[in-house]
Design a protein around this motif. Structure first.
Motif, PDB file in Angstrom:
ATOM      1  N   GLU A 232      -7.071   3.530   2.662  1.00 16.71           N
ATOM      2  CA  GLU A 232      -7.266   2.137   2.235  1.00 16.71           C
ATOM      3  C   GLU A 232      -7.450   2.097   0.720  1.00 16.71           C
ATOM      4  N   GLY A 233      -7.328   0.893   0.171  1.00 22.16           N
ATOM      5  CA  GLY A 233      -7.641   0.701  -1.246  1.00 22.16           C
ATOM      6  C   GLY A 233      -6.442   0.960  -2.139  1.00 22.16           C
ATOM      7  N   PRO A 234      -6.694   0.862  -3.456  1.00 27.67           N
ATOM      8  CA  PRO A 234      -5.590   0.941  -4.413  1.00 27.67           C
ATOM      9  C   PRO A 234      -4.961   2.337  -4.497  1.00 27.67           C
ATOM     10  N   ASN A 235      -3.730   2.379  -4.999  1.00 26.56           N
ATOM     11  CA  ASN A 235      -3.044   3.644  -5.234  1.00 26.56           C
ATOM     12  C   ASN A 235      -3.669   4.394  -6.397  1.00 26.56           C
ATOM     13  N   THR A 236      -3.700   5.708  -6.304  1.00 29.02           N
ATOM     14  CA  THR A 236      -4.256   6.545  -7.375  1.00 29.02           C
ATOM     15  C   THR A 236      -3.255   7.657  -7.669  1.00 29.02           C
ATOM     16  N   GLY A 237      -3.612   8.519  -8.590  1.00 27.71           N
ATOM     17  CA  GLY A 237      -2.794   9.706  -8.844  1.00 27.71           C
ATOM     18  C   GLY A 237      -2.886  10.733  -7.730  1.00 27.71           C
ATOM     19  N   GLY A 238      -3.827  10.550  -6.805  1.00 26.73           N
ATOM     20  CA  GLY A 238      -4.020  11.491  -5.708  1.00 26.73           C
ATOM     21  C   GLY A 238      -5.493  11.809  -5.567  1.00 26.73           C
ATOM     22  N   MET A 239      -6.048  11.605  -4.364  1.00 20.21           N
ATOM     23  CA  MET A 239      -7.490  11.793  -4.135  1.00 20.21           C
ATOM     24  C   MET A 239      -7.807  13.091  -3.396  1.00 20.21           C
ATOM     25  N   GLY A 240      -6.759  13.870  -3.107  1.00 21.21           N
ATOM     26  CA  GLY A 240      -6.979  15.135  -2.411  1.00 21.21           C
ATOM     27  C   GLY A 240      -5.663  15.627  -1.866  1.00 21.21           C
TER      28      GLY A 240
ATOM     29  N   HIS B 299      -3.155  12.504  -0.754  1.00 25.58           N
ATOM     30  CA  HIS B 299      -3.669  11.204  -0.288  1.00 25.58           C
ATOM     31  C   HIS B 299      -3.708  10.306  -1.500  1.00 25.58           C
ATOM     32  N   LYS B 300      -2.832   9.300  -1.539  1.00 27.92           N
ATOM     33  CA  LYS B 300      -2.706   8.494  -2.756  1.00 27.92           C
ATOM     34  C   LYS B 300      -3.696   7.335  -2.824  1.00 27.92           C
ATOM     35  N   ARG B 301      -4.172   6.854  -1.663  1.00 28.97           N
ATOM     36  CA  ARG B 301      -5.085   5.697  -1.694  1.00 28.97           C
ATOM     37  C   ARG B 301      -6.503   6.151  -2.045  1.00 28.97           C
TER      38      ARG B 301
END
Ligand code: AMP
Ligand code: GLY
Length: 421
Positions: free
Chosen positions: A220-228, A212-214
């Protein structure tokens, strides 16, 4: 044997955790490591992007096997240096790691071997790139050619966004990574990741995952390295995996070997699936983070045997023994991530948590201060659990997470939703 792992994230904690369980592992050192890794391995401090520094450390510490976690040392040629020094190494050469480090290189390989991927064009100047965007229209995807810490891809849903992205890239926002730009057809569909070990000739699939990149719930929200992440990815059915192996992975490995730059390491294929067909979005030359955490949770100690077979060129003799189970990892990040965030806030409650083959909190960005564990990065903990079903794995992971006392952290509460809804 004495084993050195390079890296400091949750990915490397998970690798260390799996490797340490294998009786072949005598001494385990991780450089630079983090506070969680330090609970199960020795940590060492030196420049892991310098081939000569890594070789010197290996010689001084009688290292038998080097496992390279992140992309930066791969792109810097650390695997070339260790192999040249006669060290058994897991991780591709700099030339082979171009499958991650250069978008144009990957596109050329796909074209050469007929692997299905988005239509593309390459530009080194702004004006023709803008003409191309205007001719193709939106949605369209703009990518800086080089490594840009996951930020060099703009999926533009309208033409103005695409033109702005070109201004940014040619204007130098991504440094030399943006000197060359790839413009791609937008692919609709569902994304999933497929992990394959390659010893240069043979390919061994070792699992699927979705991340899950957001930053926030509901994607929703900004892109990340991965939230899970979770594994397996139900969307990657056996039939689709076979299609990807036949049309994308084996042709890529054969093309790399044909060029005299065999790919040896883990190949992370990012795929887009639409109408029962998969196309390649991108390759990475390393395990995903946090996807590695769920793969290692499911593989356990056998992971070391596979990495060794990969480095020794005998993957044709290997088989993965899968438990018929599921794993999920939930990232706890510092409030503010992926924007500005505070470091050094205290995390409590970790010592009371179970640490076994079903429950593990991998540390991504922590440091110890005496007995206290402090945050030391954006993504800080990976709360990971297994279960007989994805739902059970998710319940287990969130039950663990609820026992962690860290007021300065946040997490998504819906990891796995796509596969569960
Ligand atoms: P990459 O770094 O190439 O994986 O791109 C980052 C993310 O951008 C991917 O995980 C996709 O979500 C998205 N993306 C990249 N290329 C495309 C494409 N051609 N069509 C649609 N989405 C894309
Ligand atoms: N989680 C995405 C990556 O490791 O690139």
């Amino acid at each position: 044997m004495n084993i050195l792992i390079l890296g400091s994230g949750g990915r490397e904690h998970a690798l260390a955790w799996a490797i340490k369980q294998n009786p072949k592992c005598d001494r385990l050192i991780v450089a630079p490591g983090n506070a969680g890794i330090a609970m199960l391995a020795e940590c060492a401090e030196f420049d892991i992007e310098s081939g000569s520094a890594v070789v010197t450390f290996c010689e001084e510490n009688a290292i038998d096997f080097v496992v390279i976690g992140p992309e930066a040392p791969l792109a810097a040629g650390v695997a070339d240096a260790t192999r040249a020094a006669g060290l058994l190494t897991f991780g591709p050469s700099a030339e082979a790691a171009k499958l991650e480090a250069s978008k144009t290189f990957t596109k050329e390989i796909c074209d050469a071997c007929g692997a299905p991927t988005a239509a593309w064009a390459r530009f080194t100047e702004s004006a023709p790139a803008k003409d191309y965007v205007r001719a193709k229209g939106a949605p369209i995807v703009i990518k800086a050619d080089g490594l840009a810490a996951g930020k060099g891809v703009i999926v533009a849903m309208d033409e103005a966004t695409a033109l702005d992205a070109l201004d940014d890239m040619f204007g130098g926002s991504f440094g030399s990574a943006g000197a060359e730009v790839v413009i791609e057809e937008f692919m609709a569909g569902e994304e999933a990741s497929f992990f394959i070990l390659s010893d240069g000739q043979n390919a061994l699939p070792i699992g699927t995952a979705q991340d899950h990149k957001r930053a926030y719930d509901g994607d929703e929200g900004p892109n990340t390295g991965g939230m899970g992440a979770y594994s397996p990815a139900p969307v990657l059915t056996d039939a689709l995996q076979a299609q990807v192996m036949d049309q994308i992975v084996r042709p890529t490995i054969a093309e790399m070997a044909r060029r005299g730059t065999p790919y040896q390491g883990v190949l992370y294929a990012g795929l887009m699936i639409e109408n029962g067909k998969a196309r390649l979005v991108e390759y990475n030359a390393r395990f995903g983070d946090p996807e590695c955490q769920v793969l290692m949770m499911r593989l356990g100690a056998q992971a070391l045997d596979m990495l060794l077979a990969c480095a020794e060129g005998r993957l044709d003799q290997m088989q993965v023994n899968w438990a018929d189970d599921h794993a999920i990892t939930v990232v706890m990040a510092a409030k503010g991530y992926p924007g500005a965030y505070q470091k050094g806030t205290e995390i409590k409650g970790l010592e009371a948590l179970p640490e076994d083959s079903f429950n593990m909190v991998f540390h991504a960005g922590t440091k110890a201060n005496g007995p206290a564990i402090l945050s030391n990065g954006g993504r800080v903990l990976n709360v990971t659990a297994r279960g007989a079903s994805l739902l059970e794995a998710r319940q287990n992971a969130y039950a663990l997470l609820d026992r962690i006392d860290w007021p300065d952290g946040f997490n998504r509460s819906d990891i796995g939703w796509r596969a569960l809804d």
